[in-house]
Design a protein around this motif. Structure first.
Motif, PDB file in Angstrom:
ATOM      1  N   LEU A 147       0.856  -1.187   0.000  1.00 35.38           N
ATOM      2  CA  LEU A 147       0.000   0.000   0.000  1.00 35.38           C
ATOM      3  C   LEU A 147       0.890   1.234   0.000  1.00 35.38           C
ATOM      4  CD1 LEU A 147      -2.453  -1.376   2.679  1.00 35.38           C
ATOM      5  CD2 LEU A 147      -2.938  -1.160   0.234  1.00 35.38           C
ATOM      6  N   THR A 148       0.941   1.918  -1.105  1.00 34.76           N
ATOM      7  CA  THR A 148       1.877   3.039  -1.257  1.00 34.76           C
ATOM      8  C   THR A 148       1.189   4.394  -1.319  1.00 34.76           C
ATOM      9  OG1 THR A 148       1.848   2.794  -3.673  1.00 34.76           O
ATOM     10  CG2 THR A 148       3.545   1.567  -2.443  1.00 34.76           C
ATOM     11  N   THR A 149      -0.096   4.400  -1.654  1.00 38.97           N
ATOM     12  CA  THR A 149      -0.829   5.656  -1.800  1.00 38.97           C
ATOM     13  C   THR A 149      -2.078   5.632  -0.934  1.00 38.97           C
ATOM     14  OG1 THR A 149      -0.065   5.927  -4.075  1.00 38.97           O
ATOM     15  CG2 THR A 149      -2.000   7.196  -3.421  1.00 38.97           C
ATOM     16  N   GLY A 150      -2.401   6.769  -0.361  1.00 43.58           N
ATOM     17  CA  GLY A 150      -3.616   6.876   0.426  1.00 43.58           C
ATOM     18  C   GLY A 150      -4.245   8.245   0.268  1.00 43.58           C
ATOM     19  N   PHE A 151      -5.456   8.378   0.774  1.00 48.53           N
ATOM     20  CA  PHE A 151      -6.175   9.643   0.733  1.00 48.53           C
ATOM     21  C   PHE A 151      -6.663   9.952   2.147  1.00 48.53           C
ATOM     22  CE2 PHE A 151      -6.478   7.646  -3.376  1.00 48.53           C
ATOM     23  CZ  PHE A 151      -6.183   8.681  -4.255  1.00 48.53           C
ATOM     24  N   ALA A 152      -6.442  11.173   2.600  1.00 43.01           N
ATOM     25  CA  ALA A 152      -6.864  11.583   3.933  1.00 43.01           C
ATOM     26  C   ALA A 152      -8.005  12.585   3.825  1.00 43.01           C
ATOM     27  CB  ALA A 152      -5.695  12.184   4.706  1.00 43.01           C
ATOM     28  N   TYR A 153      -8.997  12.450   4.716  1.00 41.32           N
ATOM     29  CA  TYR A 153     -10.121  13.379   4.757  1.00 41.32           C
ATOM     30  C   TYR A 153     -10.583  13.519   6.206  1.00 41.32           C
ATOM     31  CZ  TYR A 153     -13.230   9.310   5.183  1.00 41.32           C
ATOM     32  OH  TYR A 153     -13.837   8.177   5.616  1.00 41.32           O
ATOM     33  N   SER A 154     -11.496  14.427   6.448  1.00 38.29           N
ATOM     34  CA  SER A 154     -11.918  14.743   7.819  1.00 38.29           C
ATOM     35  C   SER A 154     -13.350  14.324   8.099  1.00 38.29           C
ATOM     36  CB  SER A 154     -11.793  16.249   8.080  1.00 38.29           C
ATOM     37  OG  SER A 154     -10.461  16.673   8.016  1.00 38.29           O
ATOM     38  N   ASP A 155     -13.575  13.827   9.295  1.00 43.16           N
ATOM     39  CA  ASP A 155     -14.896  13.628   9.867  1.00 43.16           C
ATOM     40  C   ASP A 155     -14.760  13.867  11.373  1.00 43.16           C
ATOM     41  OD1 ASP A 155     -17.024  13.185   8.070  1.00 43.16           O
ATOM     42  OD2 ASP A 155     -16.274  11.194   7.565  1.00 43.16           O
ATOM     43  N   GLY A 156     -15.630  13.270  12.172  1.00 41.96           N
ATOM     44  CA  GLY A 156     -15.572  13.498  13.605  1.00 41.96           C
ATOM     45  C   GLY A 156     -15.831  12.244  14.405  1.00 41.96           C
ATOM     46  N   TRP A 157     -15.408  12.285  15.679  1.00 47.33           N
ATOM     47  CA  TRP A 157     -15.619  11.194  16.628  1.00 47.33           C
ATOM     48  C   TRP A 157     -16.507  11.698  17.762  1.00 47.33           C
ATOM     49  CZ3 TRP A 157     -14.990  10.491  21.811  1.00 47.33           C
ATOM     50  CH2 TRP A 157     -15.023   9.170  22.297  1.00 47.33           C
ATOM     51  N   VAL A 158     -17.310  10.809  18.345  1.00 47.78           N
ATOM     52  CA  VAL A 158     -18.193  11.207  19.441  1.00 47.78           C
ATOM     53  C   VAL A 158     -18.315  10.072  20.449  1.00 47.78           C
ATOM     54  CG1 VAL A 158     -20.260  10.393  18.194  1.00 47.78           C
ATOM     55  CG2 VAL A 158     -20.497  12.095  20.019  1.00 47.78           C
ATOM     56  N   ASP A 159     -18.432  10.421  21.704  1.00 48.86           N
ATOM     57  CA  ASP A 159     -18.808   9.462  22.744  1.00 48.86           C
ATOM     58  C   ASP A 159     -20.323   9.340  22.679  1.00 48.86           C
ATOM     59  OD1 ASP A 159     -19.539   8.189  25.148  1.00 48.86           O
ATOM     60  OD2 ASP A 159     -17.740   8.918  26.150  1.00 48.86           O
ATOM     61  N   ASP A 160     -20.813   8.335  21.967  1.00 52.00           N
ATOM     62  CA  ASP A 160     -22.237   8.266  21.632  1.00 52.00           C
ATOM     63  C   ASP A 160     -23.148   8.180  22.853  1.00 52.00           C
ATOM     64  OD1 ASP A 160     -21.410   5.668  22.217  1.00 52.00           O
ATOM     65  OD2 ASP A 160     -21.992   4.820  20.285  1.00 52.00           O
ATOM     66  N   ALA A 161     -22.817   7.313  23.812  1.00 54.69           N
ATOM     67  CA  ALA A 161     -23.682   7.152  24.981  1.00 54.69           C
ATOM     68  C   ALA A 161     -23.717   8.422  25.821  1.00 54.69           C
ATOM     69  CB  ALA A 161     -23.220   5.967  25.818  1.00 54.69           C
ATOM     70  N   ARG A 162     -22.575   9.100  25.953  1.00 58.79           N
ATOM     71  CA  ARG A 162     -22.560  10.335  26.739  1.00 58.79           C
ATOM     72  C   ARG A 162     -23.297  11.463  26.002  1.00 58.79           C
ATOM     73  NH1 ARG A 162     -20.733  10.328  31.304  1.00 58.79           N
ATOM     74  NH2 ARG A 162     -20.944  12.593  31.370  1.00 58.79           N
ATOM     75  N   LEU A 163     -23.303  11.435  24.684  1.00 59.69           N
ATOM     76  CA  LEU A 163     -24.080  12.405  23.926  1.00 59.69           C
ATOM     77  C   LEU A 163     -25.566  12.270  24.251  1.00 59.69           C
ATOM     78  CD1 LEU A 163     -24.264  14.610  21.728  1.00 59.69           C
ATOM     79  CD2 LEU A 163     -24.404  12.757  20.037  1.00 59.69           C
ATOM     80  N   VAL A 164     -26.043  11.041  24.360  1.00 64.46           N
ATOM     81  CA  VAL A 164     -27.441  10.812  24.723  1.00 64.46           C
ATOM     82  C   VAL A 164     -27.734  11.386  26.104  1.00 64.46           C
ATOM     83  CG1 VAL A 164     -29.173   9.035  25.210  1.00 64.46           C
ATOM     84  CG2 VAL A 164     -27.647   8.778  23.241  1.00 64.46           C
ATOM     85  N   VAL A 165     -26.856  11.119  27.063  1.00 62.31           N
ATOM     86  CA  VAL A 165     -27.049  11.634  28.417  1.00 62.31           C
ATOM     87  C   VAL A 165     -27.065  13.156  28.417  1.00 62.31           C
ATOM     88  CG1 VAL A 165     -26.012  11.802  30.717  1.00 62.31           C
ATOM     89  CG2 VAL A 165     -26.134   9.588  29.565  1.00 62.31           C
ATOM     90  N   ALA A 166     -26.156  13.776  27.653  1.00 62.79           N
ATOM     91  CA  ALA A 166     -26.104  15.238  27.613  1.00 62.79           C
ATOM     92  C   ALA A 166     -27.402  15.826  27.068  1.00 62.79           C
ATOM     93  CB  ALA A 166     -24.915  15.694  26.762  1.00 62.79           C
ATOM     94  N   CYS A 167     -27.949  15.206  26.026  1.00 64.25           N
ATOM     95  CA  CYS A 167     -29.228  15.682  25.485  1.00 64.25           C
ATOM     96  C   CYS A 167     -30.349  15.523  26.512  1.00 64.25           C
ATOM     97  CB  CYS A 167     -29.572  14.935  24.204  1.00 64.25           C
ATOM     98  SG  CYS A 167     -28.561  15.385  22.783  1.00 64.25           S
ATOM     99  N   ALA A 168     -30.351  14.411  27.235  1.00 65.20           N
ATOM    100  CA  ALA A 168     -31.364  14.203  28.273  1.00 65.20           C
ATOM    101  C   ALA A 168     -31.223  15.239  29.380  1.00 65.20           C
ATOM    102  CB  ALA A 168     -31.245  12.789  28.839  1.00 65.20           C
ATOM    103  N   GLN A 169     -29.981  15.536  29.775  1.00 60.00           N
ATOM    104  CA  GLN A 169     -29.756  16.564  30.794  1.00 60.00           C
ATOM    105  C   GLN A 169     -30.263  17.921  30.324  1.00 60.00           C
ATOM    106  OE1 GLN A 169     -25.474  15.924  31.202  1.00 60.00           O
ATOM    107  NE2 GLN A 169     -25.783  15.385  33.355  1.00 60.00           N
ATOM    108  N   ASP A 170     -30.011  18.240  29.059  1.00 61.68           N
ATOM    109  CA  ASP A 170     -30.472  19.518  28.527  1.00 61.68           C
ATOM    110  C   ASP A 170     -31.993  19.574  28.489  1.00 61.68           C
ATOM    111  OD1 ASP A 170     -29.911  22.065  27.636  1.00 61.68           O
ATOM    112  OD2 ASP A 170     -29.740  21.498  25.532  1.00 61.68           O
ATOM    113  N   ALA A 171     -32.618  18.459  28.119  1.00 62.89           N
ATOM    114  CA  ALA A 171     -34.081  18.407  28.113  1.00 62.89           C
ATOM    115  C   ALA A 171     -34.635  18.668  29.508  1.00 62.89           C
ATOM    116  CB  ALA A 171     -34.550  17.050  27.590  1.00 62.89           C
TER     117      ALA A 171
END
Length: 510
Positions: A147-171
């Protein structure tokens, strides 16, 4: 806000939401922010199923471009920076590397797809695509020499379960009520109201009334509608239930990029840096026909993930290396695709609102990245029927813990803001180990102030203190060792069996 035992409920809510996954808490949060009185019930723990079993990514879905799902990809891409700004402690940008395998898609196709990925939605600060010479780039070192060539791009990472808790706290902070370990036994239209019978873990029942019902039961949505909602002639709706499984193995690489690998079957595989010392590999797409709440990875799936990862890594990944696994059932819209991997990840909202009767809003499908848009669309549909015209508000709003300004001043760029926050913490609180402060910073963001102001208490397990466990119980609905070790945190990966047992015993005893 505290997550206390179930008190007596008001006689009438504006909206009753069934389901404590990401879409349910997202809708409850949005409606509450518009001034509506909302009740949410979840039969188990928050995010105890699909919403804690994702690949932990905030992404547009590069592979969906091959299925011409440009609308879905554009919608998801447009959400990335919105979400990253809303909770810089729970989410971060992540650079992905796709090694070019000449036996798979041609380079021109990859370049064309990545060009679209860069331009289907506006980016303010996420970097665009670049071509890599893997033999000269740090991300090439763990890969096979072919493997000599690659392509790099951007996205994001999230703590999924804690995201749910944060939304519940905000609610809750905006006036909602959230009941966990509470099942909706049945719900029936009674004129202009819904009347629902709830049953908690102790078997106690109570009746509640609401002007609208929101079915956000995820994989259970069709079953809930057919078996628990009494509305005259039952509506029939089928979901495509697809199991996605992941494995966690010892660290396969030490850099901070993730990989996206192309498989011979047309699917893709992610290999993601995880919890500092591990690599997360997934996912599979397997039709699920068994009980929804009891999902396990199969030996065949483990072998598949190891085999496909080993096609790229210089050091093979083998089943005996697997330290932890998890699996979840995705409730996908049944669009009659034969291949589960090709089934759309988009969502559909259906509002059943007969004249002079209480409305019912059903949520079908969806993906983690588009939860905020789904919630906004759902509230836009439902709120006017309830006489509410306040309009959308979540696009620029911060989630609990996401406002770091008291520590760092005005925000600049989410990733850099978080590092400035950690730096301020370690400077102002030298009495705590830097590793503990960083873990707390990721988990709680600015809500760390509550932890820092309270006594730590005894150390129940290495780096796990009574003060944190009490916080999770009182503010985040944690009721079991599993809630603490595998959803509110991933401490289960870092602790020994005996240490995990001490955490479980403390939670059970308190």
């Amino acid at each position: 806000m505290t997550a206390a035992a179930h008190p007596r409920l008001p006689e009438l809510f504006d909206a009753f939401v069934v389901g404590g996954g990401i879409n349910g808490v997202g809708v409850a949060r949005d409606l509450a922010g518009r001034g509506l009185r909302v009740l949410l019930c979840e039969q188990h723990d928050l995010a105890s199923h699909t919403s804690s079993a994702s690949s932990k990514l905030i992404h547009g879905g590069l592979r969906y471009l091959e299925h011409y799902e440009f609308r879905l990809v554009a919608k998801a891409l447009g959400e990335r920076e919105v979400l990253l700004k809303s909770a810089p402690h729970l989410m971060r940008s992540l650079r992905f590397v796709m090694p070019h395998d000449e036996r798979m898609r041609p380079a021109w196709m990859i370049r064309a797809g990545l060009f679209l990925y860069d331009h289907l939605a506006k980016r303010e600060w996420l970097p665009g695509t670049e071509r890599l010479k893997l033999r000269k780039h740090p991300t090439g070192a763990p890969l096979q020499a072919r493997l000599t060539t690659g392509f790099a791009y951007s996205d994001g990472w999230v703590d999924d379960a804690r995201l749910v808790v944060a939304c519940a706290q905000d609610a809750v902070a905006r006036g909602s009520r959230v009941l966990t370990r509470t099942a909706c036994v049945d719900a029936r239209r009674v004129g202009e109201h819904w009347q629902a019978r709830l049953r908690d873990a102790a078997g106690q029942e109570q009746l509640v009334q609401a002007r609208a019902l929101v079915n956000a039961a995820g994989p259970w949505a069709a079953q809930f509608l057919a078996e628990h909602v009494k509305q005259g002639e039952p509506e029939r709706r089928s979901l495509r239930l697809v199991k996605g499984s992941h494995i966690v193995v010892p660290q396969c690489f030490t850099h901070d990029h993730a990989y996206i690998f192309q498989n011979p079957d047309g699917r893709i595989l992610f290999a993601i840096p995880y919890e500092g010392r591990f690599t997360l590999i997934g996912t599979t797409d397997v039709e699920h026909h068994g009980p929804i709440g009891h999902v396990r990875i199969s030996d065949e799936e483990i072998a598949y993930l190891c085999t496909q990862a080993s096609r790229y890594f210089a050091t093979p990944v083998t089943p005996d290396q697997v330290l932890w696994t998890y699996a979840g059932v995705r409730p996908l819209l049944d669009d009659e695709h034969g291949n589960p991997a090709e089934v759309t990840r988009d969502y559909r909202l259906e509002l059943d609102a007969p004249e002079a009767q209480a409305p019912l809003l059903n949520l079908w499908g969806g993906k983690l990245t588009t939860f905020r848009r789904l919630a906004e669309d759902a509230a836009d549909l439902l709120a006017p029927r309830l006489g509410n015209t306040q309009g959308a508000w979540t696009r620029g709003a911060l989630l609990p813990g996401g406002d770091l300004s008291a520590w760092i001043g005005a925000p600049r760029q989410p990733d850099a803001d978080f590092e400035r926050f950690v730096g301020a913490l370690t400077t102002q609180h030298p009495e705590h180990p830097p590793a503990l402060l960083r873990r707390w910073a990721h988990a709680y963001g600015s809500a760390i102030a509550t932890l820092l102001a309270a006594p730590l208490g005894e150390e129940v397990a290495p780096g796990v203190y009574e003060g944190e466990l009490a916080y999770l119980r009182d503010h985040e609905w944690a009721r079991s060792g599993e809630d603490v070790l595998w959803r509110r945190s991933k401490l289960g990966l870092h602790l020994s069996e005996a240490e995990r047992a001490r955490v479980v015993a403390w939670v059970a005893g308190h």
